[in-house]
Design an enzyme around this catalytic site. Sequence first.
Site, PDB file in Angstrom:
ATOM      1  N   GLU A 238       0.751  -0.859  -0.088  1.00  0.00           N
ATOM      2  CA  GLU A 238      -0.350  -0.233  -0.020  1.00  0.00           C
ATOM      3  C   GLU A 238       0.577   1.230   0.045  1.00  0.00           C
ATOM      4  O   GLU A 238       0.548   2.324  -0.419  1.00  0.00           O
ATOM      5  CB  GLU A 238      -1.181   0.055   1.106  1.00  0.00           C
ATOM      6  CG  GLU A 238      -1.362  -1.203   1.466  1.00  0.00           C
ATOM      7  CD  GLU A 238      -2.694  -1.135   0.369  1.00  0.00           C
ATOM      8  OE1 GLU A 238      -2.887  -1.131  -0.983  1.00  0.00           O
ATOM      9  OE2 GLU A 238      -3.818  -2.697   0.938  1.00  0.00           O
TER      10      GLU A 238
ATOM     11  N   TYR B 164       1.603   6.928  -6.356  1.00  0.00           N
ATOM     12  CA  TYR B 164       0.880   8.155  -6.796  1.00  0.00           C
ATOM     13  C   TYR B 164       2.024   9.711  -7.162  1.00  0.00           C
ATOM     14  O   TYR B 164       1.372  10.149  -8.181  1.00  0.00           O
ATOM     15  CB  TYR B 164      -0.483   8.529  -6.002  1.00  0.00           C
ATOM     16  CG  TYR B 164      -1.459   7.379  -6.105  1.00  0.00           C
ATOM     17  CD1 TYR B 164      -2.262   6.880  -7.133  1.00  0.00           C
ATOM     18  CD2 TYR B 164      -1.457   6.731  -4.794  1.00  0.00           C
ATOM     19  CE1 TYR B 164      -3.024   5.631  -7.320  1.00  0.00           C
ATOM     20  CE2 TYR B 164      -2.501   5.142  -4.652  1.00  0.00           C
ATOM     21  CZ  TYR B 164      -3.125   4.779  -5.628  1.00  0.00           C
ATOM     22  OH  TYR B 164      -3.998   3.752  -6.125  1.00  0.00           O
TER      23      TYR B 164
ATOM     24  N   GLU C 156     -11.151  -2.861   0.287  1.00  0.00           N
ATOM     25  CA  GLU C 156      -9.832  -3.700  -1.767  1.00  0.00           C
ATOM     26  C   GLU C 156     -10.941  -4.137  -2.450  1.00  0.00           C
ATOM     27  O   GLU C 156     -10.366  -4.178  -3.437  1.00  0.00           O
ATOM     28  CB  GLU C 156      -9.437  -4.325  -0.432  1.00  0.00           C
ATOM     29  CG  GLU C 156      -8.647  -4.517   0.378  1.00  0.00           C
ATOM     30  CD  GLU C 156      -7.704  -3.684   0.235  1.00  0.00           C
ATOM     31  OE1 GLU C 156      -7.690  -3.881  -1.182  1.00  0.00           O
ATOM     32  OE2 GLU C 156      -6.668  -3.219   0.418  1.00  0.00           O
TER      33      GLU C 156
ATOM     34  N   HIS D 214      -5.175  -8.241  -2.079  1.00  0.00           N
ATOM     35  CA  HIS D 214      -5.382  -7.703  -0.596  1.00  0.00           C
ATOM     36  C   HIS D 214      -6.734  -8.671  -0.450  1.00  0.00           C
ATOM     37  O   HIS D 214      -7.480  -8.905   0.660  1.00  0.00           O
ATOM     38  CB  HIS D 214      -5.717  -6.786  -0.612  1.00  0.00           C
ATOM     39  CG  HIS D 214      -3.838  -6.043  -0.866  1.00  0.00           C
ATOM     40  ND1 HIS D 214      -3.602  -4.698  -1.348  1.00  0.00           N
ATOM     41  CD2 HIS D 214      -2.889  -7.272  -1.340  1.00  0.00           C
ATOM     42  CE1 HIS D 214      -1.977  -4.513  -1.468  1.00  0.00           C
ATOM     43  NE2 HIS D 214      -1.859  -6.096  -1.317  1.00  0.00           N
TER      44      HIS D 214
HETATM   45 FE   LIG Z   1      -3.088  -0.416  -2.984  1.00  0.00          FE
HETATM   46 FE   LIG Z   2      -5.420  -2.882  -0.897  1.00  0.00          FE
END
Ligand SMILES: [Fe+2]
Ligand SMILES: [Fe+2]
Length: 355
Positions: free
Chosen positions: A131, A138, A198, A235
Amino acid sequence: MYKRKEKNMEEKMKMNPMFNPDGNDDVSARKIIKGQTTGLFNLNAVKYSWAKSLYQVMIGNFWVPEKVSGLKDDARMFHSDLSPQEQRAYKGILSFLIFLDSIQTVNLPHISDFISSPEVNLILAIQTYQEAIHSQSYATILESVVESKERDEIYYFWRSDSILLERNKYIGQIYENFINNQTDENFFRAVVANFLLESIYFYNGFAFFDTLVDKMKMLATGRVIAYIRRDELTHITIFANIIREIHNEFPAIYSEKIIMEMMNEAVKQEIAWSKHILGDRIPGMNEQTTRQYTQWLANNRLAMLNIGPLFPEAVTNPYKHLDRLQDPNSDKSNFFESTVVNYTQSSSMNGSWDF
Ligand SMILES: [Fe+2]
Ligand SMILES: [Fe+2]
């Protein structure tokens, strides 16, 4: 019976001790939560074989956003080829994804503190790391594609967009509820929230980037998103398995009613947000496809928990034609330059770390 269940849900969870010399790590004594772990990571003894398989997949998926090429082309295209509506959607959706990955990185260790199986703690640590990599990806996109004054606009889109602000607050609140009041029920809700985040929240955003790629727009952003999605799929599987183990081992804590209630709310919010940020202004996406896709996804995700469809009418995926863009390792896609970002190809990075 009902009363007893209600009482149990009010019980407080206990965080795993850092070290418990009186614990028992035997597989026969191991539990997904509320186990008597010593605190040791004895990974030679594994109770949850799904965790071991996921570990291997997750390690194999290692990638780095800095190695994805083509973001300069996206920078040119962002201002010249995207309509103002597409630019706004690009910014708003990235903002939401940035929020989701930020909150996941920070919250996952709180969940792991209560999971009493080292093989599951192990993959939650890898998830947390992934994560954080998504957040870095980003930053890499924003640094390359938009102008510096637009970066803060994207990070803080929710400051001026009340619908996004409400969504972000809602998700944050479920996690906070457990941190502030660590009952069995709040834990279960936090785990279900993870699963929904998720498995539902990311996906209309992903579909938007796929739709752009389908029109040969913003290809590098699309590649980054596809690598992120590949991680997110593992995930979803982690949390589906955690929920299933809670169902097996702690049927009094498991609640299909809570799952259905939260899924219904997640779908409602996802459709409302997608309508707000995409509307009918993006070619290839409209209110009807968004609704159908979200409901179809919800059915799919519930099936992972052995629960029947919440929206029996939503039987087809309206974005099926975009499937080829989803798997970076797929032969069907020539859209990935799959050689540059995967771990096995990253030997060029050897020696590049400064200590
Ligand atoms: Fe993620
Ligand atoms: Fe995730």
